[in-house]
Design an enzyme around this catalytic site. Structure first.
Site, PDB file in Angstrom:
ATOM      1  N   CYS A 116       0.817  -1.228   0.000  1.00 55.94           N
ATOM      2  CA  CYS A 116       0.000   0.000   0.000  1.00 55.94           C
ATOM      3  C   CYS A 116       0.846   1.272   0.000  1.00 55.94           C
ATOM      4  O   CYS A 116       0.350   2.346  -0.328  1.00 55.94           O
ATOM      5  CB  CYS A 116      -0.931   0.013   1.204  1.00 55.94           C
ATOM      6  SG  CYS A 116      -2.013  -1.404   1.234  1.00 55.94           S
ATOM      7  N   HIS A 257      -3.048   6.881   3.226  1.00 50.88           N
ATOM      8  CA  HIS A 257      -3.526   5.611   2.678  1.00 50.88           C
ATOM      9  C   HIS A 257      -4.882   5.309   3.313  1.00 50.88           C
ATOM     10  O   HIS A 257      -5.061   5.388   4.532  1.00 50.88           O
ATOM     11  CB  HIS A 257      -2.516   4.509   2.986  1.00 50.88           C
ATOM     12  CG  HIS A 257      -3.024   3.142   2.700  1.00 50.88           C
ATOM     13  ND1 HIS A 257      -3.690   2.828   1.539  1.00 50.88           N
ATOM     14  CD2 HIS A 257      -2.998   1.996   3.440  1.00 50.88           C
ATOM     15  CE1 HIS A 257      -4.041   1.556   1.568  1.00 50.88           C
ATOM     16  NE2 HIS A 257      -3.636   1.030   2.705  1.00 50.88           N
ATOM     17  N   ASN A 287     -10.238  -0.075   1.053  1.00 50.79           N
ATOM     18  CA  ASN A 287      -8.778   0.001   0.952  1.00 50.79           C
ATOM     19  C   ASN A 287      -8.359  -0.459  -0.443  1.00 50.79           C
ATOM     20  O   ASN A 287      -8.379  -1.651  -0.731  1.00 50.79           O
ATOM     21  CB  ASN A 287      -8.168  -0.891   2.044  1.00 50.79           C
ATOM     22  CG  ASN A 287      -6.650  -0.939   1.994  1.00 50.79           C
ATOM     23  OD1 ASN A 287      -6.032  -0.499   1.034  1.00 50.79           O
ATOM     24  ND2 ASN A 287      -6.058  -1.495   3.035  1.00 50.79           N
TER      25      ASN A 287
HETATM   26  N1  ACO Z   1     -17.896  -8.498  11.059  1.00 48.80           N
HETATM   27  C1  ACO Z   1     -18.264  -8.769  12.319  1.00 48.80           C
HETATM   28  N2  ACO Z   1     -17.385  -9.144  13.293  1.00 48.80           N
HETATM   29  C2  ACO Z   1     -16.089  -9.199  12.932  1.00 48.80           C
HETATM   30  C3  ACO Z   1     -15.637  -8.932  11.618  1.00 48.80           C
HETATM   31  C4  ACO Z   1     -16.597  -8.569  10.673  1.00 48.80           C
HETATM   32  N3  ACO Z   1     -16.272  -8.264   9.384  1.00 48.80           N
HETATM   33  N4  ACO Z   1     -14.300  -9.071  11.587  1.00 48.80           N
HETATM   34  C5  ACO Z   1     -13.916  -9.424  12.809  1.00 48.80           C
HETATM   35  N5  ACO Z   1     -14.990  -9.522  13.629  1.00 48.80           N
HETATM   36  C6  ACO Z   1     -15.043  -9.881  15.044  1.00 48.80           C
HETATM   37  C7  ACO Z   1     -13.846 -10.682  15.488  1.00 48.80           C
HETATM   38  O1  ACO Z   1     -14.012 -12.049  15.182  1.00 48.80           O
HETATM   39  C8  ACO Z   1     -13.845 -10.410  16.973  1.00 48.80           C
HETATM   40  O2  ACO Z   1     -14.781 -11.244  17.574  1.00 48.80           O
HETATM   41  P1  ACO Z   1     -14.467 -11.924  19.007  1.00 48.80           P
HETATM   42  O3  ACO Z   1     -14.280 -10.765  19.949  1.00 48.80           O
HETATM   43  O4  ACO Z   1     -15.673 -12.740  19.265  1.00 48.80           O
HETATM   44  O5  ACO Z   1     -13.219 -12.710  18.819  1.00 48.80           O
HETATM   45  C9  ACO Z   1     -14.346  -8.974  17.069  1.00 48.80           C
HETATM   46  O6  ACO Z   1     -15.021  -8.707  15.821  1.00 48.80           O
HETATM   47  C10 ACO Z   1     -13.257  -7.957  17.272  1.00 48.80           C
HETATM   48  O7  ACO Z   1     -12.230  -8.217  16.347  1.00 48.80           O
HETATM   49  P2  ACO Z   1     -10.937  -7.352  16.285  1.00 48.80           P
HETATM   50  O8  ACO Z   1      -9.995  -7.915  15.274  1.00 48.80           O
HETATM   51  O9  ACO Z   1     -10.420  -7.128  17.674  1.00 48.80           O
HETATM   52  O10 ACO Z   1     -11.549  -5.968  15.742  1.00 48.80           O
HETATM   53  P3  ACO Z   1     -10.837  -4.600  15.604  1.00 48.80           P
HETATM   54  O11 ACO Z   1     -11.588  -3.576  16.350  1.00 48.80           O
HETATM   55  O12 ACO Z   1      -9.373  -4.709  15.841  1.00 48.80           O
HETATM   56  O13 ACO Z   1     -11.051  -4.261  14.063  1.00 48.80           O
HETATM   57  C11 ACO Z   1      -9.910  -4.356  11.956  1.00 48.80           C
HETATM   58  C12 ACO Z   1     -10.549  -5.164  13.068  1.00 48.80           C
HETATM   59  C13 ACO Z   1     -10.958  -3.476  11.315  1.00 48.80           C
HETATM   60  C14 ACO Z   1      -9.352  -5.348  10.913  1.00 48.80           C
HETATM   61  C15 ACO Z   1      -8.761  -3.498  12.539  1.00 48.80           C
HETATM   62  O14 ACO Z   1      -7.908  -4.273  13.297  1.00 48.80           O
HETATM   63  C16 ACO Z   1      -7.957  -2.816  11.471  1.00 48.80           C
HETATM   64  O15 ACO Z   1      -8.445  -1.974  10.751  1.00 48.80           O
HETATM   65  N6  ACO Z   1      -6.652  -3.157  11.326  1.00 48.80           N
HETATM   66  C17 ACO Z   1      -5.840  -2.603  10.265  1.00 48.80           C
HETATM   67  C18 ACO Z   1      -6.063  -3.372   9.013  1.00 48.80           C
HETATM   68  C19 ACO Z   1      -5.514  -2.694   7.795  1.00 48.80           C
HETATM   69  O16 ACO Z   1      -5.626  -1.513   7.640  1.00 48.80           O
HETATM   70  N7  ACO Z   1      -4.935  -3.507   6.901  1.00 48.80           N
HETATM   71  C20 ACO Z   1      -4.451  -3.059   5.656  1.00 48.80           C
HETATM   72  C21 ACO Z   1      -3.101  -2.452   5.761  1.00 48.80           C
HETATM   73  S1  ACO Z   1      -2.553  -1.779   4.268  1.00 48.80           S
HETATM   74  C22 ACO Z   1      -1.939  -2.946   3.140  1.00 48.80           C
HETATM   75  O17 ACO Z   1      -0.782  -2.921   2.828  1.00 48.80           O
HETATM   76  C23 ACO Z   1      -2.777  -3.984   2.554  1.00 48.80           C
END
Ligand code: ACO
Length: 354
Positions: A116, A257, A287
């Site tokens: 990214c 980004h 994204n």
């Molecule tokens: N819908 C509903 N529930 C979900 C979903 C979904 N799509 N995805 C995860 N959950 C659940 C999980 O299973 C978890 O459940 P549990 O508590 O029963 O185990 C709960 O939601 C919380 O999950 P977390 O992973 O702790 O959620 P978080 O608040 O951290 O959000 C997210 C997750 C959105 C992925 C966040 O961590 C994030 O944005 N991280 C950065 C990701 C990113 O930007 N990646 C790209 C980088 S750039 C590149 O180079 C590609």
């Protein structure tokens, strides 16, 4: 000015798939909800490429749009750099396909990959060639079709990404330099936190005839990437400002980004930047990886959010791990506006015909 020649961004363009996939569409695929996705990421919908739409097609559409914006002849272009992690094939490069399609007959062309952050790396590379006087005009594209590498049964990742391409034209300027400062970094020890395994020569599947293995899908430690991003963005912006000889207070717009609205807001807060300075389109694009910064700028210009003379901090982070920032002054106007007011819409129409 640390380069012998100045550089200016004179064009921006977009190439988008026609299909819009909403959070409600994803509710039918995985156990998720519009409310969860919007609250945790800020994303409402994203564009997803059809089976017929390819990375090179999106890149070519973005290139043509940016060339129209800049009002240049493609034969002026001497360098084509494409940042992508999802090329059509290992070779020929996407850059060579773009170079042929737009008739940039005098250009060198190559792809580069920094996930990214790729578009920020590509801008810095183009500035080196232009700043040294080697080339006078460069086309830089960020493009990705991550949807082909997503596990559509994994709710942790499939809700985050969209497909698209964004392009910039950069031209030498003897008097002014408007690419004010850059900062690039990498930390390969975090590569496992965000990766797409089983997609390269480390997995040849020798001796299996016919091949039975399919390629891997994007895997991510979301929490770790979140923590990395909210620290990497302020670090990169501050360092690029220092390189430019300005302070964060001199920045009119932060163009990060577009991974997640919570990351963007948290990073802006850590920089002490007001919310009005944030440029974002993550709600409607998701994204789009290497494409997200030029796509956000393209939409902000369409909306009239960024004006001529604005100092912008472009900042990327992503797989590798990689991160970086480029400080640019935006002074370009769409050269098509005087003759026709269709401008960037053409790209979307072209893409939707495919
Ligand atoms: N819908 C509903 N529930 C979900 C979903 C979904 N799509 N995805 C995860 N959950 C659940 C999980 O299973 C978890 O459940 P549990 O508590 O029963 O185990 C709960 O939601 C919380 O999950 P977390 O992973 O702790 O959620 P978080 O608040 O951290 O959000 C997210 C997750 C959105 C992925 C966040 O961590 C994030 O944005 N991280 C950065 C990701 C990113 O930007 N990646 C790209 C980088 S750039 C590149 O180079 C590609």
């Amino acid at each position: 000015m640390k380069f012998s020649h100045g550089a200016r961004l004179i064009g921006v363009g977009a190439g988008l798939p026609s299909a819009v996939v909403t959070n409600f569409d994803l509710e039918k695929l995985v156990d998720t909800s519009d409310e969860w996705i919007k609250t945790r990421t800020g994303i409402s919908e994203r564009r997803i490429a059809s089976e017929e739409e390819t990375t090179s097609q999106l890149a070519i559409a973005a290139a043509k749009d940016a060339i129209g914006f800049a009002g240049i002849d493609p034969q002026e272009i001497e360098l084509v750099v494409v940042a992508t992690s999802t090329p059509d094939n290992l070779y020929p490069s996407t850059a060579c396909m773009v170079q042929a399609a737009i008739g940039a007959k005098r250009a060198a062309a190559f792809d580069m990959e920094a996930a990214c952050t790729g578009i920020v790396y590509a801008l810095a590379v183009a500035q080196q060639f232009i700043g040294s006087g080697t080339f006078k005009c460069a086309l830089v594209i960020g493009v990705d079709i991550h949807s082909r590498f997503l596990n559509w049964a994994d709710r942790n990742t499939c809700i985050l990404f969209g497909d698209g391409a964004g392009a910039f034209i950069i031209k030498a300027d003897e008097k002014e330099n408007e690419m004010l400062g850059t900062y690039l970094r990498a930390d390969g020890s975090g590569g496992h936190l965000l990766h797409i395994p089983n997609t390269g020569s480390a997995y040849p599947h020798a001796g299996v005839t016919p091949p039975t293995a399919t390629h891997g899908f994007l895997e991510m430690n979301g929490r770790a990437i979140y923590e990395f991003a909210v620290n990497a963005v302020p670090e990169a912006v501050r360092a690029a400002c220092s390189d430019a000889g300005i302070t964060v207070d001199d920045i009119d717009f932060l163009i990060p980004h577009q991974a997640n609205m919570r990351i963007i807001k948290s990073a802006a807060e850590r920089l002490g930047m007001a919310p009005e300075k944030i440029v974002s389109n993550v709600n409607e694009m998701g994204n789009t990886s290497a494409a997200s910064i030029p796509l956000a700028m393209w939409q902000a210009l369409k909306r009239g959010q960024i004006q001529v003379g604005s100092t912008c901090a472009l900042v990327g982070f992503g797989g590798g791990l990689t991160w970086g920032s480029a400080i640019v002054k935006w002074t370009a106007v769409d050269q098509r506006q005087s003759s026709q007011d269709e401008g960037t819409q053409v790209t979307e129409v072209e893409a939707s015909k495919k």
